[in-house]
Design a protein around this motif. Structure first.
Motif, PDB file in Angstrom:
ATOM      1  N   PRO A  97     -20.931 -64.121  14.335  1.00  0.00           N
ATOM      2  CA  PRO A  97     -22.218 -63.736  13.738  1.00  0.00           C
ATOM      3  C   PRO A  97     -23.213 -63.135  14.724  1.00  0.00           C
ATOM      4  O   PRO A  97     -23.027 -63.162  15.946  1.00  0.00           O
ATOM      5  CB  PRO A  97     -22.744 -65.062  13.189  1.00  0.00           C
ATOM      6  N   HIS A  98     -24.294 -62.621  14.153  1.00  0.00           N
ATOM      7  CA  HIS A  98     -25.405 -62.033  14.902  1.00  0.00           C
ATOM      8  C   HIS A  98     -26.233 -63.112  15.605  1.00  0.00           C
ATOM      9  O   HIS A  98     -26.097 -64.300  15.304  1.00  0.00           O
ATOM     10  CB  HIS A  98     -26.305 -61.254  13.950  1.00  0.00           C
ATOM     11  N   ALA A  99     -27.087 -62.686  16.510  1.00  0.00           N
ATOM     12  CA  ALA A  99     -27.974 -63.618  17.208  1.00  0.00           C
ATOM     13  C   ALA A  99     -28.877 -64.331  16.205  1.00  0.00           C
ATOM     14  O   ALA A  99     -29.472 -63.707  15.326  1.00  0.00           O
ATOM     15  CB  ALA A  99     -28.829 -62.866  18.233  1.00  0.00           C
ATOM     16  N   GLY A 100     -28.950 -65.644  16.330  1.00  0.00           N
ATOM     17  CA  GLY A 100     -29.778 -66.429  15.429  1.00  0.00           C
ATOM     18  C   GLY A 100     -29.080 -66.805  14.140  1.00  0.00           C
ATOM     19  O   GLY A 100     -29.654 -67.520  13.310  1.00  0.00           O
ATOM     20  N   GLY A 101     -27.859 -66.351  13.949  1.00  0.00           N
ATOM     21  CA  GLY A 101     -27.138 -66.650  12.719  1.00  0.00           C
ATOM     22  C   GLY A 101     -25.926 -67.522  12.967  1.00  0.00           C
ATOM     23  O   GLY A 101     -25.565 -67.811  14.106  1.00  0.00           O
ATOM     24  N   THR A 102     -25.311 -67.964  11.908  1.00  0.00           N
ATOM     25  CA  THR A 102     -24.067 -68.717  11.991  1.00  0.00           C
ATOM     26  C   THR A 102     -23.007 -67.994  11.170  1.00  0.00           C
ATOM     27  O   THR A 102     -23.319 -67.089  10.383  1.00  0.00           O
ATOM     28  CB  THR A 102     -24.227 -70.150  11.444  1.00  0.00           C
ATOM     29  N   ALA A 103     -21.771 -68.397  11.349  1.00  0.00           N
ATOM     30  CA  ALA A 103     -20.678 -67.756  10.618  1.00  0.00           C
ATOM     31  C   ALA A 103     -20.817 -67.942   9.111  1.00  0.00           C
ATOM     32  O   ALA A 103     -20.202 -67.198   8.340  1.00  0.00           O
ATOM     33  CB  ALA A 103     -19.341 -68.304  11.091  1.00  0.00           C
ATOM     34  N   HIS A 104     -21.639 -68.898   8.682  1.00  0.00           N
ATOM     35  CA  HIS A 104     -21.812 -69.101   7.244  1.00  0.00           C
ATOM     36  C   HIS A 104     -22.517 -67.915   6.582  1.00  0.00           C
ATOM     37  O   HIS A 104     -22.516 -67.796   5.354  1.00  0.00           O
ATOM     38  CB  HIS A 104     -22.555 -70.405   6.987  1.00  0.00           C
ATOM     39  N   ALA A 105     -23.100 -67.030   7.396  1.00  0.00           N
ATOM     40  CA  ALA A 105     -23.657 -65.796   6.835  1.00  0.00           C
ATOM     41  C   ALA A 105     -22.567 -64.962   6.176  1.00  0.00           C
ATOM     42  O   ALA A 105     -22.851 -64.115   5.323  1.00  0.00           O
ATOM     43  CB  ALA A 105     -24.348 -64.985   7.932  1.00  0.00           C
ATOM     44  N   PHE A 106     -21.299 -65.214   6.548  1.00  0.00           N
ATOM     45  CA  PHE A 106     -20.163 -64.456   6.019  1.00  0.00           C
ATOM     46  C   PHE A 106     -19.511 -65.139   4.816  1.00  0.00           C
ATOM     47  O   PHE A 106     -18.433 -64.712   4.396  1.00  0.00           O
ATOM     48  CB  PHE A 106     -19.111 -64.249   7.113  1.00  0.00           C
ATOM     49  N   ARG A 107     -20.135 -66.178   4.287  1.00  0.00           N
ATOM     50  CA  ARG A 107     -19.521 -66.846   3.129  1.00  0.00           C
ATOM     51  C   ARG A 107     -19.271 -65.877   1.983  1.00  0.00           C
ATOM     52  O   ARG A 107     -18.295 -66.011   1.237  1.00  0.00           O
ATOM     53  CB  ARG A 107     -20.404 -68.002   2.654  1.00  0.00           C
ATOM     54  N   GLY A 108     -20.169 -64.908   1.828  1.00  0.00           N
ATOM     55  CA  GLY A 108     -19.998 -63.929   0.758  1.00  0.00           C
ATOM     56  C   GLY A 108     -18.796 -63.020   0.958  1.00  0.00           C
ATOM     57  O   GLY A 108     -18.436 -62.264   0.062  1.00  0.00           O
ATOM     58  N   TRP A 109     -18.163 -63.104   2.123  1.00  0.00           N
ATOM     59  CA  TRP A 109     -16.975 -62.294   2.385  1.00  0.00           C
ATOM     60  C   TRP A 109     -15.699 -62.939   1.858  1.00  0.00           C
ATOM     61  O   TRP A 109     -14.693 -62.252   1.690  1.00  0.00           O
ATOM     62  CB  TRP A 109     -16.812 -62.099   3.897  1.00  0.00           C
ATOM     63  N   THR A 110     -15.709 -64.244   1.633  1.00  0.00           N
ATOM     64  CA  THR A 110     -14.444 -64.947   1.405  1.00  0.00           C
ATOM     65  C   THR A 110     -13.690 -64.443   0.175  1.00  0.00           C
ATOM     66  O   THR A 110     -12.486 -64.179   0.257  1.00  0.00           O
ATOM     67  CB  THR A 110     -14.674 -66.468   1.306  1.00  0.00           C
ATOM     68  N   THR A 111     -14.376 -64.308  -0.961  1.00  0.00           N
ATOM     69  CA  THR A 111     -13.680 -63.880  -2.174  1.00  0.00           C
ATOM     70  C   THR A 111     -13.243 -62.421  -2.105  1.00  0.00           C
ATOM     71  O   THR A 111     -12.062 -62.114  -2.346  1.00  0.00           O
ATOM     72  CB  THR A 111     -14.554 -64.133  -3.410  1.00  0.00           C
ATOM     73  N   PRO A 112     -14.147 -61.469  -1.777  1.00  0.00           N
ATOM     74  CA  PRO A 112     -13.671 -60.084  -1.692  1.00  0.00           C
ATOM     75  C   PRO A 112     -12.624 -59.871  -0.595  1.00  0.00           C
ATOM     76  O   PRO A 112     -11.755 -59.012  -0.729  1.00  0.00           O
ATOM     77  CB  PRO A 112     -14.946 -59.274  -1.411  1.00  0.00           C
ATOM     78  N   ALA A 113     -12.691 -60.656   0.474  1.00  0.00           N
ATOM     79  CA  ALA A 113     -11.675 -60.524   1.523  1.00  0.00           C
ATOM     80  C   ALA A 113     -10.320 -60.986   1.017  1.00  0.00           C
ATOM     81  O   ALA A 113      -9.286 -60.345   1.272  1.00  0.00           O
ATOM     82  CB  ALA A 113     -12.085 -61.325   2.755  1.00  0.00           C
ATOM     83  N   ARG A 114     -10.304 -62.092   0.297  1.00  0.00           N
ATOM     84  CA  ARG A 114      -9.038 -62.624  -0.211  1.00  0.00           C
ATOM     85  C   ARG A 114      -8.362 -61.629  -1.142  1.00  0.00           C
ATOM     86  O   ARG A 114      -7.139 -61.484  -1.126  1.00  0.00           O
ATOM     87  CB  ARG A 114      -9.292 -63.959  -0.922  1.00  0.00           C
ATOM     88  N   THR A 115      -9.148 -60.927  -1.950  1.00  0.00           N
ATOM     89  CA  THR A 115      -8.554 -59.942  -2.861  1.00  0.00           C
ATOM     90  C   THR A 115      -7.974 -58.751  -2.099  1.00  0.00           C
ATOM     91  O   THR A 115      -7.200 -57.979  -2.664  1.00  0.00           O
ATOM     92  CB  THR A 115      -9.588 -59.427  -3.879  1.00  0.00           C
ATOM     93  N   ARG A 116      -8.353 -58.620  -0.829  1.00  0.00           N
ATOM     94  CA  ARG A 116      -7.850 -57.515   0.000  1.00  0.00           C
ATOM     95  C   ARG A 116      -6.825 -58.001   1.023  1.00  0.00           C
ATOM     96  O   ARG A 116      -6.516 -57.300   1.984  1.00  0.00           O
ATOM     97  CB  ARG A 116      -9.024 -56.826   0.702  1.00  0.00           C
ATOM     98  N   GLY A 117      -6.324 -59.216   0.846  1.00  0.00           N
ATOM     99  CA  GLY A 117      -5.288 -59.718   1.734  1.00  0.00           C
ATOM    100  C   GLY A 117      -5.804 -60.196   3.073  1.00  0.00           C
ATOM    101  O   GLY A 117      -5.068 -60.155   4.062  1.00  0.00           O
ATOM    102  N   LEU A 118      -7.047 -60.658   3.115  1.00  0.00           N
ATOM    103  CA  LEU A 118      -7.655 -61.142   4.352  1.00  0.00           C
ATOM    104  C   LEU A 118      -8.237 -62.536   4.122  1.00  0.00           C
ATOM    105  O   LEU A 118      -8.850 -62.790   3.086  1.00  0.00           O
ATOM    106  CB  LEU A 118      -8.768 -60.204   4.824  1.00  0.00           C
ATOM    107  N   GLU A 119      -8.042 -63.427   5.074  1.00  0.00           N
ATOM    108  CA  GLU A 119      -8.603 -64.771   4.989  1.00  0.00           C
ATOM    109  C   GLU A 119      -9.652 -64.918   6.092  1.00  0.00           C
ATOM    110  O   GLU A 119      -9.365 -64.666   7.262  1.00  0.00           O
ATOM    111  CB  GLU A 119      -7.522 -65.837   5.171  1.00  0.00           C
ATOM    112  N   VAL A 120     -10.881 -65.293   5.727  1.00  0.00           N
ATOM    113  CA  VAL A 120     -11.991 -65.280   6.673  1.00  0.00           C
ATOM    114  C   VAL A 120     -12.089 -66.598   7.437  1.00  0.00           C
ATOM    115  O   VAL A 120     -12.145 -67.677   6.848  1.00  0.00           O
ATOM    116  CB  VAL A 120     -13.325 -64.999   5.946  1.00  0.00           C
ATOM    117  N   PHE A 121     -12.131 -66.480   8.757  1.00  0.00           N
ATOM    118  CA  PHE A 121     -12.363 -67.618   9.637  1.00  0.00           C
ATOM    119  C   PHE A 121     -13.705 -67.421  10.342  1.00  0.00           C
ATOM    120  O   PHE A 121     -13.981 -66.337  10.869  1.00  0.00           O
ATOM    121  CB  PHE A 121     -11.265 -67.736  10.696  1.00  0.00           C
TER     122      PHE A 121
END
Length: 260
Positions: free
Chosen positions: A27-51
């Motif tokens: 993540p960006h400065a001041g942020g956490t990886a949870h900012a990417f929670r919105g990526w999990t579903t669209p990533a999964r539909t594209r064959g990607l699993e977000v860590f």
């Protein structure tokens, strides 16, 4: 050393065996990886699993870990994955990701990512002033407002504002003393920019060709937080860059440089 990686959708991962390529986000400065929670579903539909990646908070009175300290810790965790992956960094996270890949190339060449993606990240050889030069709360709040991405409610609530400022200043402290050592990345690198980003404008990001041997750049119709404003487009661009293909109209305009 404990891994800094964790699945961003652990519940779904327990219900369904993972089948997608790991996509590790920093993540960006001041942020956490949870900012990417919105990526999990669209990533999964594209064959990607977000860590996600954990940021280690230093003990009171201890100096903040440097960019390279954080990058080396990340690299060690990535070396233990044992499978192909994509590494994505946003803003400061892009610099940490790039340094992690340099470490992997030197010490764990079998574990380099299939693709490094840096989003809204100025190239390491470009010296820019600290965005919060004196480390004051007022400067930090002005920066957070100008950069966008921080809800107004957070900045208006004293407790949440103080936490956001502390996280930002802690992350920015890791930049102090950073200097590029001149080594160029050999891993395929995708550089993404927001067309209206004042912090990392497209013309600055074009200079990543000086820091990496194989670079594709794309720009998106948004500002510094385009990875979250244009998530579907960014994920589609990642898939295309993994395959070495140009994007159709509507997905970040590509520009190729030094693609062997």
């Amino acid at each position: 050393m404990n891994s800094v990686l964790f699945p961003l959708d652990p519940g779904r991962r327990q219900q369904e065996p993972p089948s997608g390529l790991p996509l590790v986000v920093v993540p960006h400065a001041g942020g956490t990886a949870h900012a990417f929670r919105g990526w999990t579903t669209p990533a999964r539909t594209r064959g990607l699993e977000v860590f996600g990646t954990r940021t280690v908070t230093p003990a009171a009175g201890s100096p903040a870990p440097s960019v390279r300290d954080r990058a080396h810790r990340l690299a060690q965790s990535l070396a233990e994955l044992g499978e192909p992956f994509v590494l994505v960094g946003h803003s400061l996270g892009g610099l940490i990701a790039a340094e992690a890949v340099l470490h992997l190339e030197r010490h764990h060449p079998h574990a380099v990512p299939a693709l490094l993606v840096v989003c809204a990240t100025n190239p390491p050889q470009l010296h820019r002033p600290m965005p919060v030069p004196n480390g004051t709360e007022a400067e930090a709040v002005d920066f957070l407002r100008g950069a966008g991405g921080t809800p107004a409610a957070v900045l208006e609530d004293r407790g949440m504002r103080e936490l956001a400022v502390a996280m930002l200043l802690g992350d920015l402290a890791s930049l102090r003393g950073f200097a590029w050592d001149g080594r160029r990345l050999t891993t395929p690198t995708a550089v993404y920019a927001g067309r209206t980003d004042p912090l990392a404008p497209p013309e600055s990001l074009a200079r990543w060709t000086g820091a990496a041997e194989s670079v594709t750049t794309r720009d998106f119709d948004s500002g510094h937080f385009f990875p979250h404003d244009r998530t579907a487009e960014v994920l589609d661009a990642i898939r295309l860059d993994l395959a070495g293909r140009d994007a159709p109209r509507g997905i970040g305009r590509p520009h190729h440089a030094h693609r062997p």
